[in-house]
Design a protein around this motif. Structure first.
Motif, PDB file in Angstrom:
ATOM      1  N   LYS A 112      43.763  35.558  53.336  1.00 58.75           N
ATOM      2  CA  LYS A 112      44.358  35.058  52.093  1.00 58.75           C
ATOM      3  C   LYS A 112      45.763  34.572  52.366  1.00 58.75           C
ATOM      4  O   LYS A 112      46.474  35.136  53.213  1.00 58.75           O
ATOM      5  CB  LYS A 112      44.396  36.151  51.016  1.00 58.75           C
ATOM      6  CG  LYS A 112      44.945  35.656  49.678  1.00 58.75           C
ATOM      7  CD  LYS A 112      44.883  36.724  48.591  1.00 58.75           C
ATOM      8  CE  LYS A 112      45.400  36.158  47.268  1.00 58.75           C
ATOM      9  NZ  LYS A 112      45.316  37.159  46.165  1.00 58.75           N
ATOM     10  N   SER A 114      49.444  33.032  50.254  1.00 56.01           N
ATOM     11  CA  SER A 114      50.162  32.867  48.997  1.00 56.01           C
ATOM     12  C   SER A 114      51.507  32.254  49.320  1.00 56.01           C
ATOM     13  O   SER A 114      52.112  32.564  50.355  1.00 56.01           O
ATOM     14  CB  SER A 114      50.347  34.225  48.302  1.00 56.01           C
ATOM     15  OG  SER A 114      51.099  34.089  47.103  1.00 56.01           O
ATOM     16  N   ASP A 151      46.058  42.935  48.661  1.00 53.42           N
ATOM     17  CA  ASP A 151      46.423  41.760  47.874  1.00 53.42           C
ATOM     18  C   ASP A 151      47.884  41.443  48.111  1.00 53.42           C
ATOM     19  O   ASP A 151      48.682  42.330  48.468  1.00 53.42           O
ATOM     20  CB  ASP A 151      46.170  42.012  46.383  1.00 53.42           C
ATOM     21  CG  ASP A 151      46.068  40.722  45.577  1.00 53.42           C
ATOM     22  OD1 ASP A 151      46.106  39.630  46.192  1.00 53.42           O
ATOM     23  OD2 ASP A 151      45.941  40.786  44.340  1.00 53.42           O
ATOM     24  N   LYS A 164      45.654  49.647  49.399  1.00 54.69           N
ATOM     25  CA  LYS A 164      44.308  50.037  49.009  1.00 54.69           C
ATOM     26  C   LYS A 164      44.279  51.347  48.227  1.00 54.69           C
ATOM     27  O   LYS A 164      43.282  51.657  47.568  1.00 54.69           O
ATOM     28  CB  LYS A 164      43.397  50.125  50.225  1.00 54.69           C
ATOM     29  CG  LYS A 164      43.715  51.206  51.216  1.00 54.69           C
ATOM     30  CD  LYS A 164      42.721  51.160  52.371  1.00 54.69           C
ATOM     31  CE  LYS A 164      42.964  52.254  53.391  1.00 54.69           C
ATOM     32  NZ  LYS A 164      41.991  52.185  54.518  1.00 54.69           N
ATOM     33  N   ALA A 190      44.822  45.009  40.905  1.00 48.02           N
ATOM     34  CA  ALA A 190      45.187  43.591  41.009  1.00 48.02           C
ATOM     35  C   ALA A 190      46.639  43.429  40.585  1.00 48.02           C
ATOM     36  O   ALA A 190      47.147  44.201  39.768  1.00 48.02           O
ATOM     37  CB  ALA A 190      44.280  42.720  40.147  1.00 48.02           C
TER      38      ALA A 190
END
Length: 324
Positions: A112, A114, A151, A164, A190
């Protein structure tokens, strides 16, 4: 005016057939009628990943944001920054172009990316993260231990990471460091962030289905009015200027404040939604039937929608994206 050849600067959708529909201002005459599997809106420009893994860009080419480097193939994800772009290849390697700040790590296995104005982040499959770009507020100083992240969110002056175990980690913007984290920092699944020109805040979704807002010093009551109502049974959140938009487990939408009430009133039926997104001045809601509802928060009215309004599988708004 709605076109199938040409695309608007701010909003775009992919249909089941792979065609791309756009609307807004500054239409660019390129063929976007088929073959797309992912689109994202940037600041006055847009990017799309085609079925063959190549990236196509249109809109304002300031700082070379549309000049995808060769070989233009095998891309799986892309993030649109203010002056630059960051993308992932199939092998998990990172490619960056435009007015670049810093150099991304030269290894594979990232899952991922960002990016924001001048800072970029990448999440590795081993749970570690990498950050590069401007270090004006300590954004590059990742707290130890650098592991177990699930995330990431790149902000303008600080960065967020979600572990996590449900704990949010924040770093950067040393002048306001005590407020970078939620008061009760546990059970998050999230995270999201809104970075506006004059205001900003962070938001998180807890395991119990409630949303939390923090670091909202530019809003009244420390951002209490930014929370969706009812604040329960949420499965997804999106952060916009007027507050947090929430998607509930039953497929209905929860919104914040007086403008949120106007948004809900505009919906033809508040049920059957499966994904949400928020940008600087708009909220997008994707239904199970593939149609889209949208809301322009500054004018407090529904946005114009593309026709035919059906067959959509993914939505994106400038600043944040949601994937069904």
């Amino acid at each position: 005016t709605f076109l199938r050849k040409g695309i608007a600067q701010k909003t775009g959708f992919v249909t089941h057939s792979g065609g791309l529909v756009g609307w807004g201002r500054h239409i660019v005459g390129i063929d976007v009628s088929s073959g797309f599997r992912h689109v994202i809106a940037g600041e006055f420009y847009s990017l799309g990943i085609k079925e063959d893994g190549s990236i196509v860009g249109w809109g304002d080419n300031f700082a070379g944001r549309l000049d995808t480097p060769e070989p233009n193939r095998d891309f799986t994800a892309v993030a649109a920054g203010f002056n630059h772009c960051v993308a992932l290849k199939q092998d998990g390697s990172i490619v960056q172009w435009g007015e670049r700040e810093g150099t991304p790590p030269a290894r594979n296995g990232f899952i991922k990316v960002s990016t924001s104005y001048s800072v970029s982040m990448a999440l590795h499959e081993d749970g570690s993260i990498a950050v590069w770009g401007a270090d004006s507020n300590g954004q590059l100083d990742i707290p130890a231990p650098n592991r177990d992240f699930i995330d990431i969110v790149a902000g303008g002056s600080y960065c967020l990471g979600l572990k996590k175990d449900g704990q949010v980690i924040a770093w950067g913007d040393r002048s306001r460091e005590p407020g970078l984290l939620p008061a009760s920092n546990h059970d998050f699944v999230a995270i999201a962030r809104y970075d506006g020109e004059y205001s900003s805040y962070s938001a998180g979704l807890r395991k119990d289905g409630t949303a939390v807002v923090w670091n909202a010093s530019d809003y009244e009551d420390e951002g209490a009015g930014l929370l969706p109502r009812p604040n329960e049974k949420l499965v997804a959140i999106a952060a916009g200027n007027s507050g947090v938009l929430g998607l509930r487990a039953d497929g209905s939408i929860a919104a914040a404040g007086a403008r949120g009430k106007d948004l809900l009133y505009s919906l033809r039926l508040n049920t059957g939604f499966k994904a949400i997104a928020a940008g600087a001045n708009q909220y997008l809601m994707l239904r199970e039937d593939g149609s889209v509802d949208s809301w322009e928060e500054i004018a407090s009215r529904p946005c114009a929608q593309p026709k035919p309004n059906r067959g959509f599988v993914k939505i994106a708004a400038a600043g944040e994206e949601s994937t069904p």
